[in-house]
Design an enzyme around this catalytic site. Structure first.
Site, PDB file in Angstrom:
ATOM      1  CG  ASP A  19      -1.723   1.211   1.409  1.00 31.21           C
ATOM      2  OD1 ASP A  19      -2.329   1.656   0.417  1.00 31.21           O
ATOM      3  OD2 ASP A  19      -1.777   1.752   2.529  1.00 31.21           O
ATOM      4  CG  ASP A  77      -1.493   7.597   0.768  1.00 32.05           C
ATOM      5  OD1 ASP A  77      -0.402   8.007   0.327  1.00 32.05           O
ATOM      6  OD2 ASP A  77      -2.586   7.840   0.233  1.00 32.05           O
TER       7      ASP A  77
END
Length: 184
Positions: free
Chosen positions: A11, A13
């Site tokens: 991922d 953020d």
């Protein structure tokens, strides 16, 4: 040894850069987690392909546009390059949650696309994230989920059932330390 390309899906953020409940809306707001950049360099050196699967609903919500996101990703690439690191593929989903397609995590669309691009075996692929949607996306795509406590990770960990068996790490660097240790 299998003939599949070793792939790690990350991922963005909260894993590679600091996260914000108000969204990362500009290159100025995109602030790298330095230890994550170094960890990605170590994965590159160990022969892993690195894919990113990131929901970017700020586009669907009208907070920023595709060009601004491209500038954020350029900043990320430059920050990684300063550590001798790179990303091999990046998938993002601009969908607003109310109009989510098969690509928006927790749906497996982005992960499936990355697995296909690298002919990677999902059962041998780690998906590292900081949110429940990351972990669910990993499971929905047949990958192995790992949780980092950066970003929204501590909130996510508090919601995990005790029998989830999902490994938890302080940050991406701790995950990479562990992964390269067990791979020996």
């Amino acid at each position: 040894m299998n003939e599949h390309t070793p792939l790690i899906i990350l991922d963005r953020d909260g894993v590679i850069n600091l996260d914000s409940d108000a969204y990362i809306k500009s290159p100025d707001e995109w602030i790298a987690i330095d230890s994550s950049l170094k960890a990605i360099a170590r994965l590159n050196q160990a022969g892993y392909k690195i894919g990113i699967a990131t929901n970017q609903s700020g586009i669907g919500r009208g907070y920023f546009d595709h060009a601004t996101l491209a500038m954020m990703h350029k900043k990320m690439e430059q920050a990684l390059a300063q550590h001798g690191a790179h990303i091999d593929a990046l998938e993002y989903c601009p969908d607003h949650p109310d109009q989510a397609t098969h690509r928006r995590k927790p749906a497996p669309g982005m992960a499936a696309s990355l697995l296909q691009q690298f002919a990677a075996d999902p059962a041998q692929t780690w998906f590292v994230g900081d949110s429940k949607s990351d972990l669910d996306c990993a499971l929905n795509a047949g990958c192995k989920p790992a949780l980092v406590l950066t970003g929204k990770g501590e909130r996510t960990q508090a919601k995990l059932s005790p029998d989830s068996n999902i490994p938890v790490f302080k940050d991406l660097a701790a995950f990479v330390d562990w992964l390269l240790e067990i791979r020996q």
